[in-house]
Design a protein around this motif. Structure first.
Motif, PDB file in Angstrom:
ATOM      1  N   LEU A  58      -5.466   7.750   8.537  1.00  0.00           N
ATOM      2  CA  LEU A  58      -5.622   7.004   7.284  1.00  0.00           C
ATOM      3  C   LEU A  58      -6.975   6.309   7.213  1.00  0.00           C
ATOM      4  O   LEU A  58      -7.714   6.459   6.230  1.00  0.00           O
TER       5      LEU A  58
ATOM      6  N   ALA B  12       0.547  -0.173  10.539  1.00  0.00           N
ATOM      7  CA  ALA B  12       1.373   1.040  10.516  1.00  0.00           C
ATOM      8  C   ALA B  12       1.115   1.885  11.758  1.00  0.00           C
ATOM      9  O   ALA B  12       2.047   2.424  12.373  1.00  0.00           O
TER      10      ALA B  12
ATOM     11  N   ASP C 142       0.853  -1.176   0.000  1.00  0.00           N
ATOM     12  CA  ASP C 142       0.000   0.000   0.000  1.00  0.00           C
ATOM     13  C   ASP C 142       0.894   1.232   0.000  1.00  0.00           C
ATOM     14  O   ASP C 142       1.458   1.601   1.031  1.00  0.00           O
TER      15      ASP C 142
ATOM     16  N   TYR D 114       3.287   7.288   4.483  1.00  0.00           N
ATOM     17  CA  TYR D 114       2.861   7.817   5.775  1.00  0.00           C
ATOM     18  C   TYR D 114       3.779   7.331   6.896  1.00  0.00           C
ATOM     19  O   TYR D 114       4.211   8.115   7.756  1.00  0.00           O
ATOM     20  N   THR D 115       4.101   6.052   6.879  1.00  0.00           N
ATOM     21  CA  THR D 115       4.944   5.477   7.932  1.00  0.00           C
ATOM     22  C   THR D 115       6.383   5.976   7.822  1.00  0.00           C
ATOM     23  O   THR D 115       7.011   6.327   8.828  1.00  0.00           O
TER      24      THR D 115
ATOM     25  N   SER E 274      -3.262  -3.019   6.842  1.00  0.00           N
ATOM     26  CA  SER E 274      -1.913  -2.449   6.733  1.00  0.00           C
ATOM     27  C   SER E 274      -1.842  -1.084   7.397  1.00  0.00           C
ATOM     28  O   SER E 274      -0.824  -0.725   8.005  1.00  0.00           O
ATOM     29  N   ALA E 275      -2.945  -0.308   7.308  1.00  0.00           N
ATOM     30  CA  ALA E 275      -2.978   0.991   7.982  1.00  0.00           C
ATOM     31  C   ALA E 275      -2.957   0.814   9.493  1.00  0.00           C
ATOM     32  O   ALA E 275      -2.301   1.575  10.226  1.00  0.00           O
TER      33      ALA E 275
ATOM     34  N   THR F  17       0.287   4.173   2.578  1.00  0.00           N
ATOM     35  CA  THR F  17       0.619   3.767   3.947  1.00  0.00           C
ATOM     36  C   THR F  17       2.127   3.708   4.139  1.00  0.00           C
ATOM     37  O   THR F  17       2.646   4.087   5.195  1.00  0.00           O
TER      38      THR F  17
ATOM     39  N   ALA G 219      -3.579   5.157  13.745  1.00  0.00           N
ATOM     40  CA  ALA G 219      -3.981   4.781  12.383  1.00  0.00           C
ATOM     41  C   ALA G 219      -5.230   5.546  11.949  1.00  0.00           C
ATOM     42  O   ALA G 219      -5.704   5.382  10.830  1.00  0.00           O
TER      43      ALA G 219
END
Length: 393
Positions: free
Chosen positions: A248, A385, A165, A171-172, A381-382, A168, A245
């Motif tokens: 997101l 993260a 993703d 973002y991380t 996944s979000a 994501t 999270a």
């Protein structure tokens, strides 16, 4: 002479490392234009990389300029530095999630809640890459000059590539490992583009002829009320349990609510088309302009490219193994070929499930069944993260 020096100033500052980056940028342009590998993102990204590595152009994400105002020197951001602010200030990734939410149908997931388990299995690659990054850092750092291994924050950022993703991953990386942003972003989006080449061999290796021909019934009908309530309930749960999270997942669920409410058609059209296109250009240019030679041409970048492949492959394996387990538990009602959608390469992974499934059974339609684990993996996944940010941020 002054004119000659002015014209050749850029050439005189060109280094071997910058030249290598220019060649890489041209190669990525070729893949985008000729091979059509993620062209909507790869084309602006590669051109941003090209501009950032031309000496004297001052078009990298780190370039500023100084102006004199009332006797005071004021530092102003350059063009790419200004656009890069959307990455640094974590604006673009949540906005992309808003757009993706407006394009997402949670119906398959609501009609088959067990598919969320496949999405959870798809996160396996994140933890494999996280552990492997720390291991490789410890093993290789004594033998490679200038390489000190990966910190926990860097390993966590690399691991998120396994969710497949891009937003994501960005973002991380911005929050935990900004120096690795360009390498991580490029790896994440590259492997998303290579889904049709990476996943089918893994899918065939982990399934039997009997499993591949399993015909799945049409998903159960989902009411409009269920579709409206789902994003609201999910937003509340995630914001309460994993607040890191929330930015997101919250935007993702808002986009989906806008879609399913049926009262904001203009918003839906804008989010699915114009706004998403603008964001894609801005993200591509911003990431590309951050990929300067000093940040990109490192041992860490090579290891990130390798670890990204491991993460993506292991994510596919994790989803496939959970799908095989569900196949046995349900007495053969789940075709394990949908397990590849445990990674959130939306919507390409679901199309691969459909394509490979039809190669073995023309009457089988796996696309909508694969969308369930695919959307659950996007949320998953979000959430992972967000957990990493809570632990290491």
């Amino acid at each position: 002479m002054a004119i000659v020096e002015f014209v050749t100033a850029g050439l005189s500052q060109m280094t071997v490392s910058r030249g290598v980056m220019v060649i890489i940028a041209l190669g990525l342009m070729y893949l985008a234009v000729s091979k059509k590998f993620e062209p909507l993102l790869l084309l602006p990204l590669s051109f941003g990389m090209l501009m950032a590595n031309i000496p004297g152009a001052n078009l990298s994400a780190y370039d500023t300029y100084t102006v004199l105002i009332e006797g005071q020197e004021i530092i102003r951001p350059g063009l790419m530095n200004f656009l890069y602010g959307g990455i640094v200030n974590v604006i673009y990734p949540p906005m992309i999630f808003l757009c993706i939410g407006s394009m997402t149908d949670f119906g398959p997931l609501i009609s088959s809640p067990k598919s969320v388990l496949i999405g959870i299995g798809g996160q396996f690659g994140i933890f494999v890459a996280f552990g492997l990054a720390l291991l490789l850092g410890n093993v290789l750092s004594p033998h490679i000059s200038g390489f000190d291994g990966f910190t926990l924050k860097e390993a966590a950022s690399i691991g998120v590539i396994g969710g497949s993703d891009g937003p994501t991953s960005i973002y991380t990386a911005v929050r935990l490992a900004p120096d690795l942003l360009a390498s991580i972003s490029l790896a994440a989006f590259s492997y998303m583009a290579l889904v049709p080449f990476i996943q089918p061999p893994i899918m065939r290796a982990l399934t039997t002829d009997k499993e591949r021909v399993i015909k799945m019934p049409e998903p159960k009908r989902v009411t409009k009320k269920q579709k409206i309530l789902f994003p609201i309930i999910m937003a509340i749960i995630v914001l309460l349990v994993v607040p890191t999270a929330g930015v997101l997942v919250g935007m993702f669920m808002l986009g989906n609510l806008i879609r399913e409410s049926g009262v904001t058609e203009r918003f839906v059209r804008t989010l699915q088309n114009d706004f998403l296109n603008i964001l894609t250009i801005l993200v591509g240019l911003s990431i590309g302009s951050s990929a300067t030679a000093e940040y990109f041409l490192t041992v860490k970048t090579l290891l990130i490219i390798f670890l990204g492949l491991v993460a993506f492959s292991m994510g596919t394996v994790g989803g496939m193994l959970v799908a095989k387990l569900l196949c046995k538990i349900t007495g053969g009602k789940v075709n394990p070929l949908i397990g590849n959608s445990g990674v959130s390469a939306m919507p390409m992974a679901a199309r691969i499930s459909q394509k490979v499934g039809q190669q073995y059974n023309k009457d089988n339609h796996l696309l909508m069944h694969a969308m369930g684990p695919l959307v659950s993996s996007t949320v998953g996944s979000a959430v992972v993260a967000g957990i990493f940010l809570q632990l290491f941020g």
